[in-house]
Write an enzyme that holds these catalytic residues in place. Sequence first.
Site, short mmCIF file in Angstrom:
data_model
loop_
_atom_site.label_atom_id
_atom_site.label_comp_id
_atom_site.label_asym_id
_atom_site.label_seq_id
_atom_site.Cartn_x
_atom_site.Cartn_y
_atom_site.Cartn_z
NE ARG A 151 -44.34 -8.86 3.24
CZ ARG A 151 -43.76 -8.85 2.12
NH1 ARG A 151 -43.24 -7.75 1.63
NH2 ARG A 151 -43.43 -10.13 1.63
CD GLU A 198 -40.77 -15.25 2.54
OE1 GLU A 198 -39.91 -16.05 2.38
OE2 GLU A 198 -41.17 -14.53 1.74
CG ASN A 240 -40.08 -11.18 3.83
OD1 ASN A 240 -39.70 -11.70 2.98
ND2 ASN A 240 -41.66 -11.29 4.03
CB SER A 292 -41.08 -4.62 -1.20
OG SER A 292 -41.70 -5.87 -1.58
CE LYS A 314 -37.73 -18.04 2.81
NZ LYS A 314 -37.05 -17.00 2.82
CE LYS A 343 -41.31 -21.51 2.06
NZ LYS A 343 -41.69 -20.07 2.78
CD GLU A 350 -35.83 -12.85 2.49
OE1 GLU A 350 -37.01 -12.73 2.17
OE2 GLU A 350 -35.82 -13.70 3.54
N GLY A 351 -36.79 -12.59 -2.17
CA GLY A 351 -37.06 -12.06 -3.37
C GLY A 351 -37.82 -12.77 -4.41
NE ARG A 388 -46.76 -10.88 -1.17
CZ ARG A 388 -45.74 -11.50 -0.72
NH1 ARG A 388 -44.51 -11.46 -1.59
NH2 ARG A 388 -45.49 -12.15 0.42
#
Length: 490
Positions: free
Chosen positions: A132, A149, A151, A156, A313, A371, A375-376, A458
């Site tokens: 993603r 970023e 992923n 998800s 990253k 950063k 992740e998360g 989002r």
Amino acid sequence: MTSEANTPVLRNCIRLPLAEDELLEVTAKAKDYAIMHGAAMRSKTAFSPDSLNFAPFVLVPSSFPRKEFEKAVALQPIINRLMHNVAHDEEFITTTLAETIKVDEFTANLFNIYRKVLAHGFTQAYSIGLLRSDYMAHVYEDCAIKQVEINTVASSFAGIATQLVPQQKFVLSELGHADKLKNMPQNNALAGLCDGMVKAWDIYARPNAVILFIIEDVSYNICDQRFHEFYIRETYPHIKVLRRTLSDVHREGKLGQNKELLLGQQEVAVIYFRAGYEPGHYHSQAEWDARYLMETSLAIKCPSIHYHLAGTKKVQQALAQPAVLERFINDPEEIKAVGKIFTGLYSLDDNEAGNASYEMALKTPEKFVLKPQREGGGNNVYGVDIPDALKRMSRVERSAWILMDLIHPPLTKGYMVRPGAEMPPQIVDMVSELGIFGVVIGDADNIVHNYQAGHMLRTKLSTANEGGVAAGLGALDSPYLIDSDDEEEQ
């Protein structure tokens, strides 16, 4: 995320505010629609395996520039190929992460598995990437998208994002705006990702082998995960899906004669990681041993260890350096197109370039975000907090972080609906982040499947720095596409 006073506001899909009685009625309907259609999560504050809350959502879809959405969709197969090529470039990954693994224990543990697997040769040549790529529109460049970023592990919300389009279409229709639905792009993210897993299962070519989901000890984002599982079971009933934690795999897993992964008597064809992307998922050496066992097995991994490392990253920062893209992409037009989506990304390694970035961050921290390799969500440091964070780090520790230009997205106005929040919801200033899903399957020499696989949006309060929905900071949304001649609020 700080919004400046003169930030442009995108034109809403409908005129707001709504009358209070209408707002109360349609919000109640939308909440029930979300729960009844599985746009829901387990509560972190009052967890029960037997109950759900609706996932936070935006009542009506948020505006997004049409041409930038279409650009992101068109770019995804190129991004997929880029990440596939990066993952298979041992020298690039090793060189890029050399400083980071000295100070970041988690990345070092992943890298150790990578090194050991490389030394023995990959048992399984094929990998599947369910990626993603996340973007924000940047007002200082005419709302052009900039990549936040990429992923490569546990990307998800394809399941819930797919459900949210009909939910927001329902709300718009209830409000008498069925004429607006044509500006909401169709979203087949769930089917796109699940069909990708099944394509990998087909490559494995053992009819009794299963697809294994690696899950957390407690799954709050249960509906999104189950959507994937149930879609596969309903669409491809001959394929069984198992759910296991890393600890379960350590207890039950072993390799067969041909290095096939066996859980009891079940042979595993495809491993889909929905956990394993943060240190908290590895309670002890047992979980790391389980990860190594899977990586050395014949199962096709999503992601394989090299794909996982390609999503750090530090690698993202390295890819944004001049002339690096040319190593992975041949077409000059594609190089130019991908180069344009990168914002400024800076190394903080203990060398001349890294020290210059460090000084720049201390001087004008409000222009940046700091950063780590995580992740998360919830891990970044923003603006005025950066100098203190940097000063607490040693020169060596800094290399576990990168510095990135802060993207300034346009504002939208809307109603954010959260479980337990006061009713009716209030109009708030929001900013959105667009995620484009991609599927890529191949080995070091060939890519056999490569396609764009849907999207998610989002949205968070314009004053909030982080926007992770699972982390409780953002809300799920869908894009309402607008053309540039009607972007700004009149």
